[in-house]
Design a protein around this motif. Structure first.
Motif, PDB file in Angstrom:
ATOM      1  N   ALA A  11       1.982 -19.860  -4.452  1.00  0.00           N
ATOM      2  CA  ALA A  11       2.866 -19.040  -5.267  1.00  0.00           C
ATOM      3  C   ALA A  11       3.946 -18.398  -4.406  1.00  0.00           C
ATOM      4  N   THR A  12       5.047 -18.056  -5.040  1.00  0.00           N
ATOM      5  CA  THR A  12       6.137 -17.360  -4.349  1.00  0.00           C
ATOM      6  C   THR A  12       6.070 -15.855  -4.556  1.00  0.00           C
ATOM      7  N   ALA A  13       5.210 -15.421  -5.494  1.00  0.00           N
ATOM      8  CA  ALA A  13       5.054 -13.990  -5.756  1.00  0.00           C
ATOM      9  C   ALA A  13       3.585 -13.697  -6.033  1.00  0.00           C
ATOM     10  N   ARG A  14       3.185 -12.460  -5.766  1.00  0.00           N
ATOM     11  CA  ARG A  14       1.783 -12.070  -5.900  1.00  0.00           C
ATOM     12  C   ARG A  14       1.670 -10.753  -6.646  1.00  0.00           C
ATOM     13  N   ILE A  15       0.631 -10.677  -7.497  1.00  0.00           N
ATOM     14  CA  ILE A  15       0.313  -9.430  -8.191  1.00  0.00           C
ATOM     15  C   ILE A  15      -1.152  -9.091  -7.929  1.00  0.00           C
ATOM     16  N   LEU A  16      -1.400  -7.874  -7.476  1.00  0.00           N
ATOM     17  CA  LEU A  16      -2.761  -7.364  -7.329  1.00  0.00           C
ATOM     18  C   LEU A  16      -3.007  -6.425  -8.504  1.00  0.00           C
ATOM     19  N   VAL A  17      -3.892  -6.815  -9.416  1.00  0.00           N
ATOM     20  CA  VAL A  17      -4.116  -6.023 -10.624  1.00  0.00           C
ATOM     21  C   VAL A  17      -5.457  -5.304 -10.531  1.00  0.00           C
ATOM     22  N   ALA A  18      -5.398  -3.975 -10.569  1.00  0.00           N
ATOM     23  CA  ALA A  18      -6.579  -3.125 -10.450  1.00  0.00           C
ATOM     24  C   ALA A  18      -6.801  -2.360 -11.756  1.00  0.00           C
ATOM     25  N   HIS A  19      -7.932  -1.675 -11.835  1.00  0.00           N
ATOM     26  CA  HIS A  19      -8.232  -0.907 -13.051  1.00  0.00           C
ATOM     27  C   HIS A  19      -7.272   0.257 -13.205  1.00  0.00           C
ATOM     28  N   GLY A  20      -7.054   0.999 -12.124  1.00  0.00           N
ATOM     29  CA  GLY A  20      -6.212   2.188 -12.187  1.00  0.00           C
ATOM     30  C   GLY A  20      -7.018   3.439 -12.479  1.00  0.00           C
ATOM     31  N   SER A  21      -6.429   4.577 -12.170  1.00  0.00           N
ATOM     32  CA  SER A  21      -7.079   5.868 -12.403  1.00  0.00           C
ATOM     33  C   SER A  21      -6.012   6.921 -12.615  1.00  0.00           C
ATOM     34  N   ARG A  22      -6.319   7.899 -13.448  1.00  0.00           N
ATOM     35  CA  ARG A  22      -5.362   8.989 -13.675  1.00  0.00           C
ATOM     36  C   ARG A  22      -5.496  10.099 -12.624  1.00  0.00           C
ATOM     37  N   ARG A  23      -6.453   9.971 -11.740  1.00  0.00           N
ATOM     38  CA  ARG A  23      -6.596  10.956 -10.676  1.00  0.00           C
ATOM     39  C   ARG A  23      -5.457  10.794  -9.676  1.00  0.00           C
ATOM     40  N   GLN A  24      -4.794  11.883  -9.370  1.00  0.00           N
ATOM     41  CA  GLN A  24      -3.622  11.842  -8.494  1.00  0.00           C
ATOM     42  C   GLN A  24      -3.992  11.297  -7.115  1.00  0.00           C
ATOM     43  N   GLY A  25      -3.210  10.327  -6.662  1.00  0.00           N
ATOM     44  CA  GLY A  25      -3.402   9.767  -5.335  1.00  0.00           C
ATOM     45  C   GLY A  25      -4.422   8.662  -5.239  1.00  0.00           C
ATOM     46  N   SER A  26      -5.110   8.355  -6.329  1.00  0.00           N
ATOM     47  CA  SER A  26      -6.193   7.372  -6.255  1.00  0.00           C
ATOM     48  C   SER A  26      -5.692   5.953  -6.049  1.00  0.00           C
ATOM     49  N   GLN A  27      -4.403   5.700  -6.368  1.00  0.00           N
ATOM     50  CA  GLN A  27      -3.873   4.356  -6.226  1.00  0.00           C
ATOM     51  C   GLN A  27      -3.219   4.094  -4.869  1.00  0.00           C
ATOM     52  N   LEU A  28      -3.158   5.085  -4.014  1.00  0.00           N
ATOM     53  CA  LEU A  28      -2.436   4.942  -2.749  1.00  0.00           C
ATOM     54  C   LEU A  28      -2.994   3.809  -1.895  1.00  0.00           C
ATOM     55  N   ARG A  29      -4.300   3.694  -1.844  1.00  0.00           N
ATOM     56  CA  ARG A  29      -4.929   2.652  -1.031  1.00  0.00           C
ATOM     57  C   ARG A  29      -4.594   1.263  -1.563  1.00  0.00           C
ATOM     58  N   VAL A  30      -4.652   1.100  -2.889  1.00  0.00           N
ATOM     59  CA  VAL A  30      -4.316  -0.186  -3.499  1.00  0.00           C
ATOM     60  C   VAL A  30      -2.856  -0.537  -3.234  1.00  0.00           C
ATOM     61  N   GLU A  31      -1.995   0.444  -3.365  1.00  0.00           N
ATOM     62  CA  GLU A  31      -0.565   0.208  -3.123  1.00  0.00           C
ATOM     63  C   GLU A  31      -0.328  -0.232  -1.682  1.00  0.00           C
ATOM     64  N   ALA A  32      -1.036   0.389  -0.758  1.00  0.00           N
ATOM     65  CA  ALA A  32      -0.874   0.032   0.656  1.00  0.00           C
ATOM     66  C   ALA A  32      -1.363  -1.388   0.926  1.00  0.00           C
ATOM     67  N   ILE A  33      -2.514  -1.741   0.355  1.00  0.00           N
ATOM     68  CA  ILE A  33      -3.039  -3.090   0.528  1.00  0.00           C
ATOM     69  C   ILE A  33      -2.065  -4.110  -0.048  1.00  0.00           C
ATOM     70  N   ALA A  34      -1.564  -3.849  -1.252  1.00  0.00           N
ATOM     71  CA  ALA A  34      -0.636  -4.780  -1.895  1.00  0.00           C
ATOM     72  C   ALA A  34       0.622  -4.968  -1.048  1.00  0.00           C
ATOM     73  N   LYS A  35       1.144  -3.889  -0.513  1.00  0.00           N
ATOM     74  CA  LYS A  35       2.344  -3.975   0.319  1.00  0.00           C
ATOM     75  C   LYS A  35       2.094  -4.844   1.542  1.00  0.00           C
ATOM     76  N   ASN A  36       0.957  -4.670   2.190  1.00  0.00           N
ATOM     77  CA  ASN A  36       0.623  -5.465   3.373  1.00  0.00           C
ATOM     78  C   ASN A  36       0.420  -6.939   3.044  1.00  0.00           C
ATOM     79  N   LEU A  37       0.041  -7.229   1.803  1.00  0.00           N
ATOM     80  CA  LEU A  37      -0.192  -8.615   1.372  1.00  0.00           C
ATOM     81  C   LEU A  37       1.034  -9.199   0.678  1.00  0.00           C
ATOM     82  N   ASP A  38       2.145  -8.480   0.742  1.00  0.00           N
ATOM     83  CA  ASP A  38       3.396  -8.923   0.106  1.00  0.00           C
ATOM     84  C   ASP A  38       3.186  -9.141  -1.391  1.00  0.00           C
ATOM     85  N   ALA A  39       2.492  -8.204  -2.012  1.00  0.00           N
ATOM     86  CA  ALA A  39       2.208  -8.272  -3.447  1.00  0.00           C
ATOM     87  C   ALA A  39       2.698  -7.001  -4.126  1.00  0.00           C
ATOM     88  N   VAL A  40       2.847  -7.076  -5.439  1.00  0.00           N
ATOM     89  CA  VAL A  40       3.109  -5.875  -6.231  1.00  0.00           C
ATOM     90  C   VAL A  40       1.829  -5.525  -6.972  1.00  0.00           C
TER      91      VAL A  40
END
Length: 239
Positions: free
Chosen positions: A131-160
């Motif tokens: 593929a030329t593009a990647r999506i990492l799809v997670a459950h998500g959480s409304r707790r503030q800051g809980s997605q930071l780790r997922v966002e960092a992993i996705a960025k390192n893997l060249d994914a959104v």
């Protein structure tokens, strides 16, 4: 002293996650035996069980050794530090400690999503797609800051990132990538095992595929019970 570990998942009405949890527990035992370590491994669920988690912990400890001291590690198999990880499970562990007394040592280990090795695990799954593009799809959480780790992993893997329970949704992210010219998109569910939500993700992708027949939407598998995942869990047990 009896060494024991309790792997805690969310719980599901779908039977597949429970089967996978039992398989993962067996793989963790195999990992311990390969290192000549004797440990008892069980599974528990935070929700959708007749007993609350603290009662499941008490029952597991009592089954481990009725007349011996027990050193128990509780490992949350959760990928995001949401309310369940930060509030609910610690509260249940405190209730179990109070009921069992000082002879039982209960340690709450870091949650699975905090393990640095998950990034390499996901990279291998993405590498299996074309593929030329990647999506990492997670459950998500409304707790503030809980997605930071997922966002960092996705960025390192060249994914959104996309989320099931909070924005941005998978549909939005797929359409945005198509709008900027991508015609091959890999989608990796950042979920522990196959279940109702991963089935729903597959249905969303089927609808999008019909809507955009010229686009190749490649759906990967969730993490799944494997020796590699058992290795990560073993690292958390040892911490």
């Amino acid at each position: 002293m009896v060494s024991a570990c309790l792997l805690v998942s969310h719980g599901s009405r779908d039977p597949r996650p429970e089967v996978a949890m039992q398989e993962l527990a067996k793989l963790v035992i195999d990992q311990a035996r390969s290192l000549e370590v004797e440990i008892r491994v069980g599974t528990a669920c935070l929700e959708l069980k007749p007993e609350p988690l603290h009662e499941q912990i008490i029952k597991f400890v009592n089954n481990c050794a009725a007349w011996e001291k027990v050193d128990l590690k509780v490992v949350p198999l959760f990928l995001l530090p949401g309310v369940h990880v930060m509030d609910d499970i610690p509260n249940e562990v405190r209730l179990a400690r109070a009921a069992l007394g000082e002879d039982i040592l209960i340690e709450l280990q870091p949650h699975l999503g905090s393990h640095c090795g998950l990034e390499n695990f996901l990279a291998k799954q993405f590498a299996a797609t074309m593929a030329t593009a990647r999506i990492l799809v997670a459950h998500g959480s409304r707790r503030q800051g809980s997605q930071l780790r997922v966002e960092a992993i996705a960025k390192n893997l060249d994914a959104v990132t996309a989320y099931w329970s909070v924005p941005p949704s998978l549909e939005v992210q797929v359409k945005e990538l198509i709008n900027i010219g991508h015609r091959q998109i890999a989608i990796l569910p950042y979920f522990l095992f196959a279940g109702g939500i991963t089935d729903a993700i597959a249905q969303v992708i089927e609808k999008l595929q019909l809507q955009f027949p010229g686009v190749d939407l490649q759906l990967a598998e969730p993490l799944g019970a494997s020796a590699e995942l058992a290795d990560l869990v073993w690292d958390l047990i040892k911490e």
